[in-house]
Design a protein around this motif. Structure first.
Motif, PDB file in Angstrom:
ATOM      1  N   LYS A 104       2.945   6.721  -6.589  1.00 53.26           N
ATOM      2  CA  LYS A 104       1.989   7.671  -7.246  1.00 53.26           C
ATOM      3  C   LYS A 104       2.813   9.277  -6.925  1.00 53.26           C
TER       4      LYS A 104
ATOM      5  N   THR B 180       2.533   1.771  -3.371  1.00 58.44           N
ATOM      6  CA  THR B 180       1.606   2.411  -4.384  1.00 58.44           C
ATOM      7  C   THR B 180       1.368   3.964  -4.137  1.00 58.44           C
ATOM      8  N   LYS B 181       1.329   4.092  -2.806  1.00 56.94           N
ATOM      9  CA  LYS B 181       1.079   5.528  -2.261  1.00 56.94           C
ATOM     10  C   LYS B 181       1.997   6.420  -2.665  1.00 56.94           C
ATOM     11  N   TYR B 182       3.363   6.013  -2.278  1.00 51.21           N
ATOM     12  CA  TYR B 182       4.526   6.926  -2.521  1.00 51.21           C
ATOM     13  C   TYR B 182       4.860   6.812  -4.239  1.00 51.21           C
TER      14      TYR B 182
ATOM     15  N   GLN C 275       0.864  -1.409  -0.002  1.00 54.83           N
ATOM     16  CA  GLN C 275       0.124  -0.088   0.206  1.00 54.83           C
ATOM     17  C   GLN C 275       0.790   1.202   0.130  1.00 54.83           C
ATOM     18  N   LEU C 276       2.012   1.308   0.856  1.00 56.01           N
ATOM     19  CA  LEU C 276       2.884   2.488   0.952  1.00 56.01           C
ATOM     20  C   LEU C 276       3.520   2.567  -0.361  1.00 56.01           C
TER      21      LEU C 276
ATOM     22  N   ARG D 261      10.821   4.419   0.910  1.00 55.39           N
ATOM     23  CA  ARG D 261      10.412   5.147  -0.031  1.00 55.39           C
ATOM     24  C   ARG D 261      11.582   5.735  -0.934  1.00 55.39           C
TER      25      ARG D 261
END
Lengths: 366, 119
Positions: free
Chosen positions: A56, A52-54, A49-50, A95
């Motif tokens: 984007k 995918t979030k980062y 999830q992280l 990240r």
């Protein structure tokens, strides 16, 4: 204490009697195992999830950075803010890896000004320093990815570390390090290959050769030194490079390789002789022919078609009676290539006559 | 309203980037992440230009060029191909594609080519 369970299991379906403590222990172990799997799954899902979030977030930031050149002009408030924000973000390893992947994708797909700006951004935010630092720890596949990253972003200062891995026992790590080294230093840095002990695969040779296409021809150094390497695959690669860049200053050194112990080297030498049209090698190939393996013999017959003369035609004519296809075909092909014309009343077997007709049509369809 | 461009590309990042660049230059952009979606948009909307990747799921860039020609649309086509797809590029031109670019490409060059095709 738990005798009812013990009795139930024994009478129910277990073939042996198990003590209550044994059952409790088993249940506890199962519960712990289940918990461990559950936590691992949850943490993986969270990590995904992280990512995918980062991913984007970074893709959006990089898209704006590349295509809004005015807003992100060097030293502008938005540019400085972006650098500050990215520096903060990449302090976290996850990240950092997501950002590394995103910047590589952009760098791979766009050339020109965006390519240069991305390389500069990579350095400005300190990604190169982190990448070099990350090489000291982490698993082999993380290191392999970092090599790709450092190579693609042209971080030349990482070259000494990268070179240390060019002969690593792990083939993926080794090949990525070799590729990154060539990418960082261009054709001059290919010299590390002369000291390689482990074989360089055909695929890796092709990759490196393709990478050298990016180098300006004026900067291509002589590759003769690779012929002195102890590693047969490096010598073979060197011969292919000599052929590619038409480096024939020392034909004797190239021709000597047709006597090499390794078949791989002899085949590469024939390739080099053919590609550079080394006519002076023809007689030596004829002399060498009887001592050769079937594969090299075929290659000699094939090569003679490119460097032959009258004498070679006489040698090849004997093969017009050959009934083994793998020998008759390259010989006939070379004859046709050298302009030999078969007399209509020639007494050669019909198989060879048909082969001659076929090769003529194949080489000169008109 | 600016000239309209349909961008078809299965790689999300590339799609987003091209769309951003074209929007910034004043074009009206619609996006499709595969060939099927692109054909559906071509059938319902009117576009001055299609910028499409050649290799895409469901329908390739070549199929999109064919679809445009079959429907008699005036949409110009610019295809994006990977290196080493020479035969595909030749086929694209024979089908009626107007231009092509090889990846990796310069976004500024893409823009110049688009301007040459549709202004």
């Amino acid at each position: 204490m738990v005798s009812w369970l013990e009795s139930y299991l024994y009478n129910g379906f277990l073939p042996v009697k198990i003590s209550s403590w044994g059952i409790l222990l088993l249940l506890t172990f199962s519960a712990l195992l289940f918990l461990r799997i559950f936590i691992s799954r949850v943490s993986k899902a969270r990590e995904y999830q992280l990512q995918t979030k980062y991913s984007k977030i970074f893709e959006d930031q990089l898209t704006e950075f590349i295509f809004d050149e005015e807003r992100y002009a060097e030293g502008s408030p938005d540019h400085l803010e972006l650098i500050k924000s990215l520096r903060r973000q990449i302090k976290v390893k996850l990240r950092r890896r997501v950002f590394g992947k995103a910047i590589l994708l952009f760098h791979r797909d766009f050339k020109g000004i965006p390519e240069q700006r991305l390389e500069k951004l990579y350095r400005d935010i300190g990604m190169s320093k982190y990448a070099i630092g990350d090489l000291r720890e982490g698993s082999w596949y993380e290191k392999a990815f970092i090599f790709t990253e450092l190579g693609q972003m042209n971080i030349a200062e990482a070259l000494p570390i990268v070179l240390k891995y060019t002969n690593h026992y792990n083939s993926v790590l080794r090949e990525e390090a070799q590729f990154a080294a060539v990418r960082m230093g261009g054709a001059v840095n290919i010299s590390f290959m002369a000291d390689l002990e482990l074989p360089v695969s055909g695929w890796q040779q092709t990759r490196i050769m393709q990478e050298l296409d990016r180098v300006d021809l004026a900067q291509i150094p002589p590759f003769f030194y690779l012929l002195d390497a102890k590693n047969a695959s490096v010598v073979a690669f060197g011969l292919k490079l000599l052929a590619k860049y038409r480096q024939v200053d020392d034909p004797e050194k190239i021709m000597a390789k047709i006597h090499d112990e390794q078949e791989e080297v002899r085949l590469a030498a024939l390739f080099c002789i053919r590609e550079t049209e080394m006519y002076s090698a023809a007689n030596r190939l004829i002399e060498r022919y009887p001592k050769e393996t079937p594969e090299v013999q075929q290659e000699i017959l094939n090569t003679l078609g490119f460097i032959g003369d009258e004498e070679v035609i006489q040698f090849l004519e004997d093969f017009l009676y050959e009934d083994t296809y793998n020998i008759a075909y390259p010989a006939t092909r070379s004859l046709v290539r050298l302009g030999f014309k078969l007399s209509p009343d020639s007494g050669i077997p019909s198989f060879n006559k048909e082969l001659y007709k076929h090769t003529r049509y194949e080489l000169f369809p008109g | 309203m600016g000239l309209s461009v349909l961008v078809a590309e299965d790689e999300a990042m590339m799609l987003k980037a091209i769309a951003f660049k074209l929007q910034k230059e004043g074009y009206t952009v619609q996006t499709a992440s595969d060939g099927k979606e692109a054909i559906a948009l071509l059938e319902t909307g009117s576009f001055d230009l299609l910028v499409s990747d050649i290799m895409m799921p469901f329908a390739s860039g070549l199929e999109l060029v064919t679809a445009i020609k079959e429907r008699g649309l005036k949409t110009k086509t610019l295809l994006l191909s990977a290196l080493g797809q020479e035969n595909t590029v030749l086929k694209a031109f024979s089908l009626g594609a107007d231009d092509y670019m090889t990846k990796p490409f310069s976004p500024n060059e893409l823009l110049v080519r688009i301007k040459k095709l549709i202004g």
